[in-house]
Design a protein around this motif. Structure first.
Motif, short mmCIF file in Angstrom:
data_model
loop_
_atom_site.label_atom_id
_atom_site.label_comp_id
_atom_site.label_asym_id
_atom_site.label_seq_id
_atom_site.Cartn_x
_atom_site.Cartn_y
_atom_site.Cartn_z
N GLY A 1 -6.66 -32.41 -19.58
CA GLY A 1 -5.81 -32.08 -18.38
C GLY A 1 -6.65 -31.63 -17.19
O GLY A 1 -6.50 -32.02 -16.05
N GLY A 2 -7.52 -30.60 -17.75
CA GLY A 2 -8.52 -29.77 -16.55
C GLY A 2 -9.49 -30.90 -15.77
O GLY A 2 -9.42 -30.67 -14.79
N PHE A 3 -9.95 -31.70 -16.86
CA PHE A 3 -10.98 -32.77 -16.52
C PHE A 3 -10.43 -33.92 -15.57
O PHE A 3 -10.88 -34.12 -14.46
N ALA A 4 -9.09 -34.15 -15.89
CA ALA A 4 -8.28 -35.13 -15.06
C ALA A 4 -7.97 -34.49 -13.64
O ALA A 4 -8.22 -35.20 -12.72
N ALA A 5 -7.41 -33.19 -13.73
CA ALA A 5 -7.14 -32.65 -12.35
C ALA A 5 -8.44 -32.65 -11.54
O ALA A 5 -8.42 -32.95 -10.37
N ALA A 6 -9.68 -32.13 -12.00
CA ALA A 6 -10.87 -32.07 -11.29
C ALA A 6 -11.36 -33.31 -10.71
O ALA A 6 -11.87 -33.50 -9.75
N PHE A 7 -11.18 -34.52 -11.53
CA PHE A 7 -11.39 -35.73 -11.22
C PHE A 7 -10.76 -36.23 -9.92
O PHE A 7 -11.10 -36.72 -9.09
N LEU A 8 -9.47 -35.87 -10.04
CA LEU A 8 -8.49 -36.31 -9.14
C LEU A 8 -8.66 -35.51 -7.63
O LEU A 8 -8.59 -36.21 -6.69
N VAL A 9 -8.91 -34.18 -7.78
CA VAL A 9 -9.31 -33.27 -6.86
C VAL A 9 -10.68 -33.86 -6.01
O VAL A 9 -10.65 -34.03 -4.71
N ILE A 10 -11.80 -34.14 -6.66
CA ILE A 10 -12.81 -34.58 -6.21
C ILE A 10 -12.92 -35.95 -5.53
O ILE A 10 -13.32 -36.30 -4.17
N CYS A 11 -12.00 -36.98 -6.39
CA CYS A 11 -11.69 -38.28 -5.81
C CYS A 11 -11.00 -38.03 -4.49
O CYS A 11 -11.20 -38.59 -3.30
#
Length: 255
Positions: free
Chosen positions: A75-85
């Motif tokens: 979940g943390g990785f997915a959230a970080a990915f979405l924030v960066i994108c």
């Protein structure tokens, strides 16, 4: 006998995933954008089809410490990915068009060439650059791009040929034909710009989605640039957008 029903929301997500996958493939070429877009479509479609089983699996895993840890990390990785994108998407919009008050040079970034003729996106860039070049008849023009697969001449040579055919004096045009990436477009153009005595007022012409990465690479070379964008055809926009977001994501991670 119990009748199996799919929730309307799952049907909508499934239909959207299939439509997006088809849209990604319609241009008829394969690149990183095609691969990533198809993968995204498949994963989204599978989540829609198997949503109940996926929900049960997550609920069951949450009952164990290791399961909680894995879910939190994913979940943390997915959230970080979405924030960066999301951040990169905002910056792409910001730099899509930033004109200059004083233009000292026009720099056109290369794109696909078919044989000896510019592809549609490269021709769009050239058509965007032409009025600017004509408006400033005394400034130099840099065309930058090497030779890729399926190209009989370099992208830079193709651009020079096109500009000359459209009335631009070839003595104004400087060729950089060794680059194979946006970073190399700028790094390999620095010696040309140094010889011309130019480090600012550089009007970069490329597609709208590409301008933010152009800005980052220009900065890394100590160049101050403006941005003049060619619009991207709707047919290919999702493909190029996904590829660009992936490139920006890895550039962000590797900073």
């Amino acid at each position: 006998m119990k009748k199996y029903r799919i929730h309307p929301a799952r049907l909508i997500v499934l239909a959207a995933a299939i439509a997006f996958g088809v849209w990604i493939c319609l241009p008829g070429f394969v690149n990183a954008g095609t691969f990533l877009g198809v993968m995204l479509s498949v994963v989204t479609a599978m989540c829609a089809i198997f949503a109940p089983a996926l929900g049960r699996g997550i609920k069951r895993a949450w009952g164990y410490f290791a399961g909680k840890l894995v879910i939190i990390l994913l979940g943390g990785f997915a959230a970080a990915f979405l924030v960066i994108c999301g951040y990169n998407g905002v910056m792409m919009a910001k730099y899509a068009n930033l004109p200059l008050s004083q233009v000292n040079c026009v720099m056109i970034l290369g794109c696909q060439v078919h044989g000896t003729q510019p592809g549609r996106e490269l021709e769009n860039r050239l058509n965007t650059a032409l009025p600017l070049i004509q408006e400033y008849p005394d400034i130099p023009v840099i065309v930058t791009g090497g030779r890729g697969l399926g190209e009989d001449i370099s992208e830079a040579q193709c651009m020079k040929q096109w500009l000359v055919e459209h009335g631009i004096d070839e003595r104004r045009i400087c060729i950089e034909d060794n680059s194979t990436s946006t970073a190399e477009n700028f790094a390999n153009s620095v010696p040309i710009l140094s010889e011309l005595g130019i480090s600012d007022g550089i009007a970069v012409v490329t597609n709208d989605f590409h301008q933010y990465r152009a800005e980052l690479n220009a900065r890394s070379c100590g160049l101050s640039v403006g941005h003049y964008s060619a619009a991207t055809r709707p047919l290919v926009f999702p493909n190029y957008l996904i590829r660009e977001l992936a490139a920006l994501f890895f550039a962000f991670v590797n900073r």
